[in-house]
Scaffold this motif. Structure first.
Motif, PDB file in Angstrom:
ATOM      1  N   HIS A 111       0.720  -1.411  -0.181  1.00 29.38           N
ATOM      2  CA  HIS A 111       0.189  -0.175  -0.035  1.00 29.38           C
ATOM      3  C   HIS A 111       0.722   1.225   0.310  1.00 29.38           C
ATOM      4  N   ASP A 112       0.332   2.637   0.545  1.00 32.62           N
ATOM      5  CA  ASP A 112       1.170   3.449   0.160  1.00 32.62           C
ATOM      6  C   ASP A 112       2.665   3.754   1.287  1.00 32.62           C
ATOM      7  N   PHE A 113       3.308   3.935   0.625  1.00 25.27           N
ATOM      8  CA  PHE A 113       4.702   3.881   1.624  1.00 25.27           C
ATOM      9  C   PHE A 113       5.790   4.920   1.404  1.00 25.27           C
ATOM     10  N   CYS A 114       6.619   4.573   2.344  1.00 27.39           N
ATOM     11  CA  CYS A 114       7.642   6.492   1.866  1.00 27.39           C
ATOM     12  C   CYS A 114       8.804   5.675   2.602  1.00 27.39           C
ATOM     13  N   LEU A 115       9.985   6.080   1.239  1.00 34.71           N
ATOM     14  CA  LEU A 115      11.475   6.169   1.714  1.00 34.71           C
ATOM     15  C   LEU A 115      12.334   6.639   1.875  1.00 34.71           C
ATOM     16  N   ILE A 116      12.949   6.356   3.332  1.00 37.55           N
ATOM     17  CA  ILE A 116      13.667   7.487   4.256  1.00 37.55           C
ATOM     18  C   ILE A 116      14.988   6.971   4.642  1.00 37.55           C
ATOM     19  N   SER A 117      16.058   8.022   4.219  1.00 39.26           N
ATOM     20  CA  SER A 117      17.483   7.543   4.949  1.00 39.26           C
ATOM     21  C   SER A 117      18.002   7.949   5.581  1.00 39.26           C
ATOM     22  N   LEU A 118      18.490   7.282   6.724  1.00 40.84           N
ATOM     23  CA  LEU A 118      18.303   7.853   8.220  1.00 40.84           C
ATOM     24  C   LEU A 118      19.732   8.394   8.506  1.00 40.84           C
ATOM     25  N   SER A 119      20.716   8.797   7.823  1.00 40.79           N
ATOM     26  CA  SER A 119      21.862   9.372   7.290  1.00 40.79           C
ATOM     27  C   SER A 119      21.775  10.786   7.603  1.00 40.79           C
ATOM     28  N   ASP A 120      22.030  10.943   8.650  1.00 38.19           N
ATOM     29  CA  ASP A 120      21.682  12.810   8.852  1.00 38.19           C
ATOM     30  C   ASP A 120      23.291  13.843   8.042  1.00 38.19           C
ATOM     31  N   ASN A 121      23.597  13.135   7.433  1.00 37.85           N
ATOM     32  CA  ASN A 121      24.893  13.667   6.698  1.00 37.85           C
ATOM     33  C   ASN A 121      24.675  14.815   5.759  1.00 37.85           C
TER      34      ASN A 121
END
Ligand code: SAH
Length: 547
Positions: free
Chosen positions: A422-432
């Motif tokens: 279903h609906d989703f999102c992609l997130i990078s947890l890198s705060d570089n």
């Protein structure tokens, strides 16, 4: 095209190396389990041979002629391609041209025979009589009409005399029955001539189309000018254009439609938008100006070669330069000796992108590798950042392509079932490259929107606490029983899949080679005995968003 030298066993390597001396651009293909030191390793002989044949690659197979014939038999009826195919004894004691007489098989056989000091097994009567195939003129010349040509050669074999009009230096040695008043004529001319029973027409590729401005219908315009000047279409050697229209799509579409290369030069003498130049001799396009370089940013997929798009494989094979983080460049191999590898540290993305443009702007074919998809937290953006606002017009002239790959989230999701159904999102947890506050805010909003989430770069030695904080935020929005999928080294050796709950999830379970997928409120499990359960998010959704 450069030939592929195919080895089934190590025994043929010495002969293969000798051939490579003769054809330095050729690549040696070796059966992965039996051959060492090949340029390319292959797994399956039949599939490899047929794929090369279909791609119109000249094939020199160091094995029994019968094996080659049986392997290629299914391809022959289709007749979509007919490259030169030769069988060569492993010890180099016999060379047999099998197929592709008109694609130079006999010529190759002769050259190889000379190199290995054996007599080539040539059986074509025209070749035997004239020492060459009259219907396969050398590079720089094109035969006007093959069917008409076949009749013409039969006539000559029957003893008819012939004369040559125009310059055909390669025929000087041929034992033709030459006579001043012969009725049969070999015409070597850039001019178009209607097919005639007693003529063999060969066109020198001596016409260059100077294109100063290219618009729609360029191929038709060139065709029209050729016709107006009485020139044959096959006499066209190439298009030549100024550097500043290198990226013009009409220019390339036009050349492609005519089957000729496009070359570029800093300046063309002033003239009309399109002009044809007829030279006295054939023109070798490679000697004229420079070609347009190509920069392809490719995705290798998560790891295993079977999950890489075939178009990416083709791009890797054509690459002259390969740039990337060392691990991914290795993953993209094996490479041939003539391909230049530029391995850099993972963090030097922008520098790598600039280097790629510099190489491509010189006319080279360059590949930048990413794992997964190049557009997902990877090199495609870095390459476009480098291009954005770049002042060098040559960079903008490069043929830039982005070829997709299967991203880690999608490979992991597929293994687990359908957590991203279903609906989703992609997130990078890198705060570089972005402030941590932005990540926190996005986690809150995605949590509130009840979307499934896939986390890239979840944790690293230099970012030890961020994942723990991210989990605190998620737990404010999702129940403790929410399924979480952990995929580590997916599609790579030692791959591992775990399914836990959000309540159980600890940062220690995760490292930088892990993909973390957190379900939504509707994500469910189906137990599988002895294996991680199936995880899926249904396509439907309840009427109101639960809070
Ligand atoms: N362009 C890549 C992502 C690069 S960011 C892609 O589309 O897949 C790097 C992160 O991707 C890693 O920290 C890890 O979280 C994830 N990743 C990449 N390859 C992976 C694999 N084979 N298995 C699990 N996770 C992977």
């Amino acid at each position: 095209m450069s030939p592929a030298i195919i080895l089934l066993g190590q025994g043929g390597m010495a002969t293969a190396r000798q051939l490579k001396g003769l054809y330095p651009q050729a690549s040696i293909w070796g059966l992965a389990t039996r051959v060492q030191g090949a340029d390319q390793a292959y797994e399956h002989f039949g599939d490899t041979l047929r794929a090369l044949y279909r791609a119109d690659t000249p094939i020199i197979a160091l094995c029994a002629a019968g094996i080659v014939i049986r392997t290629l038999a299914p391809e022959l009826a289709a007749k979509l391609a007919e490259p030169a195919v030769l069988a060569l004894a492993e010890d180099g004691s016999a060379v047999v041209p099998l197929l592709g007489g008109l694609a130079g098989a006999n010529r190759l056989a002769r050259e190889i025979g000379e190199c290995l000091a054996v007599a080539p097994a040539i059986t074509t009567s025209g070749e035997l009589r004239f020492g060459q195939c009259l219907l396969d003129p050398p590079a720089g010349y094109a035969l006007a009409d093959i069917e008409q040509g076949k009749r013409f050669v039969s006539d000559l074999l029957a003893g008819e005399a012939v004369r040559v009009e125009g310059q055909a230096p390669w025929l000087a040695q041929a034992p033709l029955a030459l006579a001043e008043d012969a009725a049969r004529v070999i015409h070597v001319t850039p001019n178009a001539r209607p097919a005639a029973r007693d003529e063999l027409v060969i066109h020198p590729r001596s016409v260059v189309a100077q294109v100063r401005e290219a618009g729609a219908g360029l191929a038709e315009q060139i065709g029209q000018q050729l016709a107006e000047q009485g020139l044959a279409a096959a006499s066209l050697a190439c298009s030549l254009a100024p550097l500043d229209i290198m990226a013009n799509p009409e220019l390339h579409a036009g050349a492609q439609a005519l089957g000729v290369p496009v070359r570029f030069t800093p300046a063309l003498p002033a003239g009309d938008a399109l002009e044809l130049q007829v030279h006295a001799q054939p023109i070798a396009p490679d000697a004229l100006g420079q070609r347009r370089g190509r920069l392809a940013v490719i995705g290798l997929g998560p790891g295993d070669r079977t999950l890489m798009a075939p178009a990416v494989g083709t791009e890797l094979a054509r690459a002259q330069d390969v740039l990337g983080y060392e691990t991914y460049v290795r993953m993209a191999g094996p490479f041939r000796h003539d391909q230049v590898l530029h391995c850099t540290d993972n963090r030097e993305e922008l520098q790598r992108a600039r280097h790629a443009f510099e190489l491509a702007a010189q006319g080279r074919d360059v590949v930048v590798v990413s794992s997964g998809d190049p557009g997902v937290f990877a090199m495609a953006s870095a390459v476009l950042e480098a291009l954005d606002g770049a002042s060098d017009p040559a960079w903008h002239g490069v043929d830039l392509q982005v070829l997709p790959g299967i991203s880690a989230s999608l490979a992991t999701a597929a293994w687990a079932g359908a957590p991203l159904g279903h609906d989703f999102c992609l997130i990078s947890l890198s705060d570089n490259l972005k402030p941590w506050e932005v990540i926190e805010q996005r986690l809150h909003l995605a949590g509130e929107a009840d979307m499934a989430m896939a986390f890239y770069n979840p944790i690293s030695r230099s970012r030890p606490w961020q994942l723990g904080r991210a989990l605190e935020i998620l737990r404010q929005h999702r129940a403790a029983h929410t399924p979480v999928v952990l995929g580590r080294d997916v599609a790579r050796p030692g791959q591992r899949l775990r399914v836990v709950t959000l309540g159980e999830l600890q940062p220690e379970m995760v490292d930088m080679r892990t993909m973390v997928i957190v379900g939504s409120s509707t994500t469910r499990l189906i137990e599988r005995p002895g294996q991680a359960p199936w995880v899926y998010t249904p396509r439907w959704y309840p009427a109101a968003v639960p809070r």
